[in-house]
Design an enzyme around this catalytic site. Structure first.
Site, PDB file in Angstrom:
ATOM      1  N   ASN A 286      -4.650   7.608  15.765  1.00  0.00           N
ATOM      2  CA  ASN A 286      -5.733   7.192  14.901  1.00  0.00           C
ATOM      3  C   ASN A 286      -6.364   5.921  15.436  1.00  0.00           C
ATOM      4  OD1 ASN A 286      -6.816   7.792  12.398  1.00  0.00           O
ATOM      5  ND2 ASN A 286      -4.788   7.703  11.457  1.00  0.00           N
TER       6      ASN A 286
ATOM      7  N   CYS B 121       5.248  -2.960  16.801  1.00  0.00           N
ATOM      8  CA  CYS B 121       4.844  -1.815  17.614  1.00  0.00           C
ATOM      9  C   CYS B 121       3.380  -2.017  17.979  1.00  0.00           C
ATOM     10  CB  CYS B 121       5.026  -0.507  16.845  1.00  0.00           C
ATOM     11  SG  CYS B 121       6.740  -0.213  16.370  1.00  0.00           S
TER      12      CYS B 121
ATOM     13  N   CYS C 237      -0.776   6.560   7.729  1.00  0.00           N
ATOM     14  CA  CYS C 237       0.454   5.800   7.936  1.00  0.00           C
ATOM     15  C   CYS C 237       0.385   5.116   9.293  1.00  0.00           C
ATOM     16  CB  CYS C 237       1.664   6.724   7.888  1.00  0.00           C
ATOM     17  SG  CYS C 237       1.907   7.444   6.271  1.00  0.00           S
TER      18      CYS C 237
ATOM     19  N   GLU D 143       0.832  -1.194   0.000  1.00  0.00           N
ATOM     20  CA  GLU D 143       0.000   0.000   0.000  1.00  0.00           C
ATOM     21  C   GLU D 143       0.869   1.248   0.000  1.00  0.00           C
ATOM     22  OE1 GLU D 143      -2.761  -0.431   3.224  1.00  0.00           O
ATOM     23  OE2 GLU D 143      -3.206  -2.492   2.630  1.00  0.00           O
TER      24      GLU D 143
ATOM     25  N   SER E 252      10.759   7.553  15.447  1.00  0.00           N
ATOM     26  CA  SER E 252       9.541   7.463  16.257  1.00  0.00           C
ATOM     27  C   SER E 252       9.921   7.215  17.691  1.00  0.00           C
ATOM     28  CB  SER E 252       8.668   6.321  15.782  1.00  0.00           C
ATOM     29  OG  SER E 252       8.282   6.552  14.466  1.00  0.00           O
ATOM     30  N   LEU E 253       9.667   8.190  18.504  1.00  0.00           N
ATOM     31  CA  LEU E 253      10.028   8.088  19.908  1.00  0.00           C
ATOM     32  C   LEU E 253       8.865   7.469  20.665  1.00  0.00           C
ATOM     33  CD1 LEU E 253      12.740   8.856  20.827  1.00  0.00           C
ATOM     34  CD2 LEU E 253      11.899  11.114  21.452  1.00  0.00           C
ATOM     35  N   ASN E 254       7.757   8.173  20.639  1.00  0.00           N
ATOM     36  CA  ASN E 254       6.500   7.629  21.136  1.00  0.00           C
ATOM     37  C   ASN E 254       6.455   7.307  22.620  1.00  0.00           C
ATOM     38  OD1 ASN E 254       5.469   7.714  18.555  1.00  0.00           O
ATOM     39  ND2 ASN E 254       6.008   5.626  18.092  1.00  0.00           N
TER      40      ASN E 254
ATOM     41  N   CYS F 124       0.420  -0.324  16.092  1.00  0.00           N
ATOM     42  CA  CYS F 124       0.486  -0.292  14.636  1.00  0.00           C
ATOM     43  C   CYS F 124      -0.208  -1.478  14.003  1.00  0.00           C
ATOM     44  CB  CYS F 124       1.936  -0.258  14.193  1.00  0.00           C
ATOM     45  SG  CYS F 124       2.138  -0.465  12.419  1.00  0.00           S
TER      46      CYS F 124
ATOM     47  N   GLY G  27       6.199  -1.351   6.970  1.00  0.00           N
ATOM     48  CA  GLY G  27       7.570  -1.804   7.149  1.00  0.00           C
ATOM     49  C   GLY G  27       8.471  -0.871   7.926  1.00  0.00           C
ATOM     50  N   GLU G  28       9.548  -1.435   8.473  1.00  0.00           N
ATOM     51  CA  GLU G  28      10.608  -0.662   9.122  1.00  0.00           C
ATOM     52  C   GLU G  28      11.703  -0.502   8.071  1.00  0.00           C
ATOM     53  OE1 GLU G  28      11.938   0.988  12.020  1.00  0.00           O
ATOM     54  OE2 GLU G  28      13.527   1.113  10.542  1.00  0.00           O
TER      55      GLU G  28
ATOM     56  N   CYS H  50       5.639  -6.097   8.664  1.00  0.00           N
ATOM     57  CA  CYS H  50       6.731  -5.533   9.449  1.00  0.00           C
ATOM     58  C   CYS H  50       6.999  -6.431  10.649  1.00  0.00           C
ATOM     59  CB  CYS H  50       6.377  -4.131   9.942  1.00  0.00           C
ATOM     60  SG  CYS H  50       7.726  -3.336  10.843  1.00  0.00           S
TER      61      CYS H  50
ATOM     62  N   CYS I 163       3.506   8.481   0.735  1.00  0.00           N
ATOM     63  CA  CYS I 163       4.007   7.658   1.834  1.00  0.00           C
ATOM     64  C   CYS I 163       4.252   6.255   1.261  1.00  0.00           C
ATOM     65  CB  CYS I 163       2.938   7.661   2.918  1.00  0.00           C
ATOM     66  SG  CYS I 163       3.230   6.605   4.310  1.00  0.00           S
TER      67      CYS I 163
ATOM     68  N   SER J  52      11.780   7.013   7.902  1.00  0.00           N
ATOM     69  CA  SER J  52      11.294   6.989   9.276  1.00  0.00           C
ATOM     70  C   SER J  52      11.646   5.651   9.921  1.00  0.00           C
ATOM     71  CB  SER J  52       9.775   7.158   9.243  1.00  0.00           C
ATOM     72  OG  SER J  52       9.237   6.929  10.513  1.00  0.00           O
TER      73      SER J  52
HETATM   74  C1  NAG Z   1       5.557   5.414  16.625  1.00  0.00           C
HETATM   75  O1  NAG Z   1       6.379   4.848  15.742  1.00  0.00           O
HETATM   76  C2  NAG Z   1       5.872   4.410  14.544  1.00  0.00           C
HETATM   77  C3  NAG Z   1       6.852   3.671  13.691  1.00  0.00           C
HETATM   78  O2  NAG Z   1       8.112   4.055  13.559  1.00  0.00           O
HETATM   79  C4  NAG Z   1       5.159   5.521  13.851  1.00  0.00           C
HETATM   80  O3  NAG Z   1       4.800   5.228  12.532  1.00  0.00           O
HETATM   81  C5  NAG Z   1       3.979   5.746  14.685  1.00  0.00           C
HETATM   82  O4  NAG Z   1       3.214   6.743  14.117  1.00  0.00           O
HETATM   83  C6  NAG Z   1       4.335   6.020  16.110  1.00  0.00           C
HETATM   84  N1  NAG Z   1       3.292   5.693  16.970  1.00  0.00           N
HETATM   85  C7  NAG Z   1       3.291   5.510  18.268  1.00  0.00           C
HETATM   86  C8  NAG Z   1       2.039   5.360  18.997  1.00  0.00           C
HETATM   87  O5  NAG Z   1       4.269   5.445  18.924  1.00  0.00           O
HETATM   88  S1  SF4 Z   2       5.030   1.414  13.415  1.00  0.00           S
HETATM   89 FE1  SF4 Z   2       6.433   1.076  11.694  1.00  0.00          FE
HETATM   90  S2  SF4 Z   2       8.117  -0.090  12.634  1.00  0.00           S
HETATM   91 FE2  SF4 Z   2       6.401  -0.223  14.038  1.00  0.00          FE
HETATM   92  S3  SF4 Z   2       5.375  -2.123  13.499  1.00  0.00           S
HETATM   93 FE3  SF4 Z   2       4.387  -0.452  12.364  1.00  0.00          FE
HETATM   94  S4  SF4 Z   2       5.376  -0.414  10.392  1.00  0.00           S
HETATM   95 FE4  SF4 Z   2       6.681  -1.568  11.775  1.00  0.00          FE
END
Ligand code: NAG
Ligand code: SF4
Ligand code: NAG
Ligand code: NAG
Length: 346
Positions: free
Chosen positions: A278, A101, A321, A76, A201-203, A104, A147-148, A97, A90, A179
């Site tokens: 989301n 996460c 995304c 996609e 992505s810290l998150n 995700c 994917g990563e 992947c 994107c 990313s």
């Molecule tokens: C965190 O990391 C991912 C993947 O790298 C990013 O796409 C995503 O939007 C982030 N989400 C959260 C909740 O951490």
């Molecule tokens: S957020 Fe990115 S790295 Fe994490 S599982 Fe999803 S696609 Fe893979």
């Protein structure tokens, strides 16, 4: 090999006979592709590594394109139109992947395979072709689809090179963003070999939370990740890493998190993107309220961080995304929720 032959060879996929002919006829060393030939190619050359399967349009203008690969797998690509002509594509770098996460959708599918450089580049080529008449030109590429990217680093560096090469897609390196969830050795390599932009992505602001929502943190923890960035960015000029921070209600959105985040990114030239989560089916997380996001943003801004709020787009068709994938597929098991966060989830 001339640069232009390299470019064409790296784009090579079954069915690109036209480009091979182009290589031998037009690509003398030091001579670029003839302009007419280029425009002829862009109108008529066929890219067979990807076959268009479907285009789904969400009410906000976001478009999700489904492509079938040679082996029948589906990937996609998302096009996110923006006012001021800043349209973003994107792209996916893997089918599925492996990073798991917890927020995700793609992660829940597990990894099926890596994409080739050609399969990655063609997503952008296709997006340009399909949509330049509808949404205006595509100005930005983000590797934030399925994917990563750094798990597939060889093809990703090659694809990013082609995207910025003046004989390739000729995007500005600042507008091609890769990313990552934080694969440290590959991140180092990327910063040394590529000039494209980097988003991390810290998150989460503690290892406890990050170990849970992004299990890669168990291998490469926050301090290692941030220290690596601090060191590597010293030798890059005018380069800022983009930190992505998805706001999850009750999980990482406290004001202490904001203050911790300020400390964590100290000494790293950066921008911070706060993203509203989301919600999607199968997700246990809830989005943070808008007021709270703004409060969080203000704390960062007052401390001198460059910070942006990014609303999620394309919700209604699952085209944002981080949530690409086929609903209903087999899913990776969710990790156990740490006791202190159980009340934050439903
Ligand atoms: C965190 O990391 C991912 C993947 O790298 C990013 O796409 C995503 O939007 C982030 N989400 C959260 C909740 O951490
Ligand atoms: S957020 Fe990115 S790295 Fe994490 S599982 Fe999803 S696609 Fe893979
Ligand atoms: C993070 O990882 C590094 C390297 O593996 C290790 O030396 C360090 O102790 C870890 N830090 C924490 C806080 O766990
Ligand atoms: C690191 C951590 O535990 N973060 C916090 C995230 O946000 C919620 C509430 O908004 C807190 O309870 C968590 O402690």
């Amino acid at each position: 090999m001339s640069v232009c032959t390299c470019f064409l060879l790296s784009l090579l996929s079954p069915g690109l006979e036209l480009l091979i002919i182009g290589t031998s006829i037009f690509c003398q060393p030091y001579v670029g592709l003839n302009k007419d030939f280029k425009s002829m190619l862009s109108e008529h050359a066929e890219f067979k590594a990807l076959t268009l399967k479907d285009i789904i349009k969400a009410s906000d203008g976001t478009r999700k394109i489904l492509f079938t690969l040679d082996d029948g797998l589906v990937i996609e690509t998302v096009i996110i139109p923006c006012d001021r002509g800043r349209n973003t594509v994107c792209v996916s770098s893997q089918v599925g992947c492996a990073m798991n996460c917890q927020f995700c959708y793609t992660g829940r599918m597990g990894l099926t395979r890596h994409l080739t450089a050609a399969e990655i580049v063609e997503q952008a080529v296709y997006a340009r072709r399909l949509f330049s008449s509808e949404v205006g030109s595509i100005s930005n590429v983000v590797f934030m689809g399925m994917g990563e990217p750094f798990h597939n680093i060889e093809s990703v560096i090659q694809a990013a090179d082609i995207m910025v090469h003046d004989q390739g897609l000729h995007f500005s390196p600042r507008k091609v963003t890769v990313s990552t969830s934080g694969l440290v050795p590959q991140l180092k390599r990327f910063l040394r070999e590529s000039n494209c932009a980097l988003a991390v992505s810290l998150n989460a602001t503690t290892d406890e939370v990050r170990n849970w929502v992004m299990p890669i943190n168990r291998k490469y923890n926050l301090s290692l990740l941030l220290q690596t960035l601090r060191e590597e960015l010293r030798s890059k000029h005018n380069y800022k890493v983009l930190f992505e921070y998805v706001m999850l209600a009750g999980v990482n959105d406290s004001l202490e998190d904001a203050r911790r985040l300020i400390d964590l990114v100290q000494g790293i030239p950066c921008k911070v993107n706060l993203i509203s989560f989301n919600p999607h089916c199968g997700s246990q997380f809830k989005p943070t309220s808008e007021e709270k996001i703004i409060e969080f943003r203000n704390i960062l801004a007052e401390a001198g961080c460059i910070v942006f709020l990014r609303p999620s787009r394309g919700d209604d068709q699952m085209a944002a995304c981080g949530q690409l994938g086929k609903p209903g597929q087999v899913q990776a098991p969710l990790l156990r929720v740490p006791a202190k966060f159980q009340s934050a989830l439903t």
